[in-house]
Design a protein around this motif. Structure first.
Motif, mmCIF file in Angstrom:
data_model
loop_
_atom_site.group_PDB
_atom_site.id
_atom_site.type_symbol
_atom_site.label_atom_id
_atom_site.label_comp_id
_atom_site.label_asym_id
_atom_site.label_seq_id
_atom_site.Cartn_x
_atom_site.Cartn_y
_atom_site.Cartn_z
ATOM 1 N N THR A 148 0.823 -1.214 0.000
ATOM 2 C CA THR A 148 0.000 0.000 0.000
ATOM 3 C C THR A 148 0.859 1.267 0.000
ATOM 4 O O THR A 148 0.334 2.369 0.134
ATOM 5 C CB THR A 148 -0.928 0.023 1.232
ATOM 6 N N GLY A 149 2.161 1.113 -0.170
ATOM 7 C CA GLY A 149 3.076 2.243 -0.043
ATOM 8 C C GLY A 149 2.851 3.361 -1.043
ATOM 9 O O GLY A 149 3.190 4.511 -0.768
ATOM 10 N N ASN A 150 2.285 3.040 -2.219
ATOM 11 C CA ASN A 150 2.061 4.056 -3.255
ATOM 12 C C ASN A 150 0.593 4.457 -3.389
ATOM 13 O O ASN A 150 0.208 5.058 -4.390
ATOM 14 C CB ASN A 150 2.555 3.548 -4.618
ATOM 15 N N GLN A 165 -7.749 5.488 1.302
ATOM 16 C CA GLN A 165 -8.902 4.666 0.928
ATOM 17 C C GLN A 165 -8.479 3.449 0.121
ATOM 18 O O GLN A 165 -8.934 2.326 0.389
ATOM 19 C CB GLN A 165 -9.918 5.489 0.137
ATOM 20 N N ARG A 166 -7.617 3.667 -0.898
ATOM 21 C CA ARG A 166 -7.175 2.533 -1.726
ATOM 22 C C ARG A 166 -6.359 1.557 -0.909
ATOM 23 O O ARG A 166 -6.415 0.348 -1.134
ATOM 24 C CB ARG A 166 -6.362 3.036 -2.921
ATOM 25 N N SER A 167 -5.595 2.069 0.046
ATOM 26 C CA SER A 167 -4.797 1.189 0.899
ATOM 27 C C SER A 167 -5.693 0.225 1.666
ATOM 28 O O SER A 167 -5.431 -0.982 1.731
ATOM 29 C CB SER A 167 -3.956 2.012 1.886
ATOM 30 N N HIS A 168 -6.775 0.750 2.222
ATOM 31 C CA HIS A 168 -7.684 -0.113 2.980
ATOM 32 C C HIS A 168 -8.411 -1.091 2.063
ATOM 33 O O HIS A 168 -8.693 -2.235 2.457
ATOM 34 C CB HIS A 168 -8.662 0.737 3.786
ATOM 35 N N GLU A 169 -8.703 -0.676 0.834
ATOM 36 C CA GLU A 169 -9.321 -1.604 -0.121
ATOM 37 C C GLU A 169 -8.377 -2.768 -0.441
ATOM 38 O O GLU A 169 -8.801 -3.930 -0.507
ATOM 39 C CB GLU A 169 -9.699 -0.862 -1.399
ATOM 40 N N ILE A 170 -7.100 -2.450 -0.651
ATOM 41 C CA ILE A 170 -6.121 -3.501 -0.954
ATOM 42 C C ILE A 170 -5.946 -4.427 0.237
ATOM 43 O O ILE A 170 -5.846 -5.654 0.085
ATOM 44 C CB ILE A 170 -4.780 -2.878 -1.376
ATOM 45 N N MET A 171 -5.949 -3.877 1.448
ATOM 46 C CA MET A 171 -5.825 -4.734 2.624
ATOM 47 C C MET A 171 -7.044 -5.638 2.783
ATOM 48 O O MET A 171 -6.923 -6.803 3.157
ATOM 49 C CB MET A 171 -5.628 -3.880 3.879
ATOM 50 N N GLY A 172 -8.228 -5.100 2.469
ATOM 51 C CA GLY A 172 -9.416 -5.939 2.503
ATOM 52 C C GLY A 172 -9.333 -7.070 1.499
ATOM 53 O O GLY A 172 -9.764 -8.203 1.772
ATOM 54 N N LEU A 173 -8.750 -6.790 0.350
ATOM 55 C CA LEU A 173 -8.571 -7.817 -0.675
ATOM 56 C C LEU A 173 -7.600 -8.900 -0.205
ATOM 57 O O LEU A 173 -7.871 -10.097 -0.345
ATOM 58 C CB LEU A 173 -8.068 -7.172 -1.957
ATOM 59 N N LEU A 174 -6.466 -8.487 0.368
ATOM 60 C CA LEU A 174 -5.505 -9.479 0.870
ATOM 61 C C LEU A 174 -6.123 -10.328 1.978
ATOM 62 O O LEU A 174 -5.899 -11.537 2.040
ATOM 63 C CB LEU A 174 -4.250 -8.774 1.375
ATOM 64 N N MET A 175 -6.913 -9.685 2.836
ATOM 65 C CA MET A 175 -7.596 -10.448 3.889
ATOM 66 C C MET A 175 -8.539 -11.487 3.298
ATOM 67 O O MET A 175 -8.611 -12.628 3.761
ATOM 68 C CB MET A 175 -8.389 -9.506 4.790
ATOM 69 N N ALA A 176 -9.287 -11.097 2.264
ATOM 70 C CA ALA A 176 -10.242 -12.013 1.647
ATOM 71 C C ALA A 176 -9.529 -13.189 0.983
ATOM 72 O O ALA A 176 -9.989 -14.332 1.066
ATOM 73 C CB ALA A 176 -11.107 -11.266 0.632
ATOM 74 N N LEU A 177 -8.416 -12.923 0.318
ATOM 75 C CA LEU A 177 -7.656 -14.004 -0.311
ATOM 76 C C LEU A 177 -7.131 -14.967 0.737
ATOM 77 O O LEU A 177 -7.121 -16.194 0.540
ATOM 78 C CB LEU A 177 -6.505 -13.420 -1.132
ATOM 79 N N PRO A 185 -5.321 -10.179 18.355
ATOM 80 C CA PRO A 185 -6.611 -10.823 18.634
ATOM 81 C C PRO A 185 -7.785 -10.181 17.908
ATOM 82 O O PRO A 185 -8.824 -10.814 17.742
ATOM 83 C CB PRO A 185 -6.750 -10.667 20.155
ATOM 84 N N ASN A 186 -7.623 -8.941 17.463
ATOM 85 C CA ASN A 186 -8.727 -8.235 16.805
ATOM 86 C C ASN A 186 -8.251 -7.564 15.517
ATOM 87 O O ASN A 186 -8.094 -6.333 15.465
ATOM 88 C CB ASN A 186 -9.326 -7.192 17.755
ATOM 89 N N PRO A 187 -8.007 -8.356 14.469
ATOM 90 C CA PRO A 187 -7.567 -7.750 13.206
ATOM 91 C C PRO A 187 -8.609 -6.781 12.658
ATOM 92 O O PRO A 187 -9.817 -6.971 12.849
ATOM 93 C CB PRO A 187 -7.411 -8.958 12.262
ATOM 94 N N THR A 188 -8.143 -5.735 11.997
ATOM 95 C CA THR A 188 -9.044 -4.802 11.333
ATOM 96 C C THR A 188 -9.855 -5.550 10.275
ATOM 97 O O THR A 188 -9.307 -6.341 9.511
ATOM 98 C CB THR A 188 -8.251 -3.671 10.671
ATOM 99 N N THR A 189 -11.133 -5.312 10.237
ATOM 100 C CA THR A 189 -11.983 -6.002 9.259
ATOM 101 C C THR A 189 -12.823 -5.032 8.451
ATOM 102 O O THR A 189 -13.458 -5.430 7.474
ATOM 103 C CB THR A 189 -12.925 -6.993 9.953
ATOM 104 N N ALA A 190 -12.880 -3.764 8.820
ATOM 105 C CA ALA A 190 -13.730 -2.792 8.142
ATOM 106 C C ALA A 190 -13.109 -2.394 6.818
ATOM 107 O O ALA A 190 -12.338 -1.447 6.739
ATOM 108 C CB ALA A 190 -13.952 -1.567 9.019
ATOM 109 N N ALA A 191 -13.410 -3.154 5.772
ATOM 110 C CA ALA A 191 -12.873 -2.873 4.434
ATOM 111 C C ALA A 191 -13.978 -3.019 3.408
ATOM 112 O O ALA A 191 -14.900 -3.819 3.587
ATOM 113 C CB ALA A 191 -11.724 -3.829 4.099
ATOM 114 N N PRO A 192 -13.941 -2.269 2.301
ATOM 115 C CA PRO A 192 -14.982 -2.361 1.280
ATOM 116 C C PRO A 192 -15.018 -3.746 0.644
ATOM 117 O O PRO A 192 -14.026 -4.474 0.632
ATOM 118 C CB PRO A 192 -14.544 -1.306 0.234
ATOM 119 N N ALA A 193 -16.157 -4.111 0.107
ATOM 120 C CA ALA A 193 -16.310 -5.380 -0.587
ATOM 121 C C ALA A 193 -15.456 -5.402 -1.847
ATOM 122 O O ALA A 193 -15.146 -4.369 -2.435
ATOM 123 C CB ALA A 193 -17.780 -5.607 -0.953
#
Length: 249
Positions: free
Chosen positions: A177-179, A183-195, A234-242
C-alpha cells in the motif's frame, strides 16, 4: 481462527545473513528462528535496516542464508540450486510490490498471464486463469485496459491477480500500500484479507504502517537483525470495502 491454518509451512532455524567481508561486513540477520503455519496472515515490521527486507528476500527464495536452515514444506531451501529455487518460486510463491511492476504497454490480462507464460501453460489455459484471477480481485471487465488507463488501486489489484494466478501457497507483499492513498490502501488490505480467508493463501506482508499491519493476525517486528517481537493480533481490522467495489479511474 482461519479454517485453512494448519501445519507449519515455513521454518527458519538460526538463519543469518552476511554481506561483505572484513571491515565492510554487515550482519543483516543474526540467527533468526521463525515458524509460519499454512493459512497465516503475518505482518513483518521494523525500521529501515532492521533485517525485515532481507528476511523477506530469503523467504521468497530470492536470496539464501549465509548460515542456518530454511525449510519450506519440509524441504531444505538453503540446499537447493538456483534453478530449484526458481522452480519453487514459480510453483508456490506469488509476489506483490509497492511499485506494482506492471508492463506499461501491456493489458491487464496479459500482465496477469505472464507467470503462466513463463511456466509454459497453453494460451487457452492462460486466458482462462487470468480472467478468473482478475475477477477474484474485482476487475472483471477491465481485462483489456493498460496500466495507464487504471488508477493506482486498480494497478495494485492487477499485480495481486498476477501474484495469485498460479494458485500459490504464499503471497509475499512488500509494502503493497506504499504508493496508495488511504482509501485505496484499505481496499487492498481488505482484498488481501479475503484471499487469505477465502482461498487459504498464506500472506506475508512487509509494512511500516501500523494501521495496515493491524489487518494481520500476527505481527513480527525486526530490530537490528533479530526478531524483537512476535505477537498475535486478537482483533484484526476487518472494516474494508467489498471486493466488488472497484473504484473508477
Amino acid at each position: 481462527m482461519n479454517e485453512h491454518l494448519s501445519e507449519q509451512l515455513i521454518q527458519l532455524r538460526g538463519v543469518s545473513k552476511r554481506y561483505g567481508s572484513g571491515a565492510a561486513e554487515l550482519l543483516a540477520l543474526k540467527g533468526i528462528d521463525l515458524d509460519i503455519a499454512a493459512g497465516e496472515f503475518v505482518a513483518i515490521m521494523g525500521p529501515s535496516g532492521s533485517g525485515k527486507s532481507t528476511a523477506m528476500n530469503i523467504l521468497g527464495c530470492l536470496d539464501t542464508p549465509s548460515s542456518g536452515q530454511y525449510l519450506f514444506k519440509g524441504a531444505h531451501v538453503e540446499a537447493l540450486s538456483r534453478d530449484q529455487r526458481a522452480r519453487l518460486r514459480r510453483r508456490y510463491l506469488g509476489f506483490v510490490f509497492q511499485g506494482f511492476n506492471l508492463l506499461a504497454r501491456t493489458s491487464a490480462q496479459e500482465n496477469v498471464e505472464l507467470p503462466l507464460l513463463y511456466r509454459g501453460d497453453s494460451a487457452a489455459a492462460r486466458r482462462s486463469a487470468a480472467a478468473k484471477a482478475l475477477a477474484d480481485v474485482g476487475l472483471a471487465g477491465w481485462e483489456q485496459h493498460t496500466p495507464g488507463e487504471l488508477s493506482g488501486g486498480q494497478q495494485q489489484r492487477v499485480a495481486i491477480a498476477r501474484a495469485i494466478v498460479t494458485q500459490p501457497a504464499v503471497v509475499l507483499a512488500d509494502e503493497p500500500t506504499g504508493n496508495l492513498d488511504t482509501q485505496r490502501s484499505h481496499e487492498i488490505m481488505g482484498l488481501l484479507m479475503a484471499l487469505n480467508r477465502d482461498h487459504g493463501i498464506t500472506v506475508l506482508m512487509v509494512t511500516h504502517e501500523p494501521d495496515m499491519a493491524a489487518y494481520a493476525r500476527r505481527m513480527v517486528t525486526f530490530v537490528d537483525g533479530r526478531i524483537a517481537k512476535d505477537v498475535l493480533n486478537p482483533n484484526p481490522t476487518t472494516a474494508a470495502p467489498a471486493l466488488s467495489a472497484v473504484e473508477t479511474v
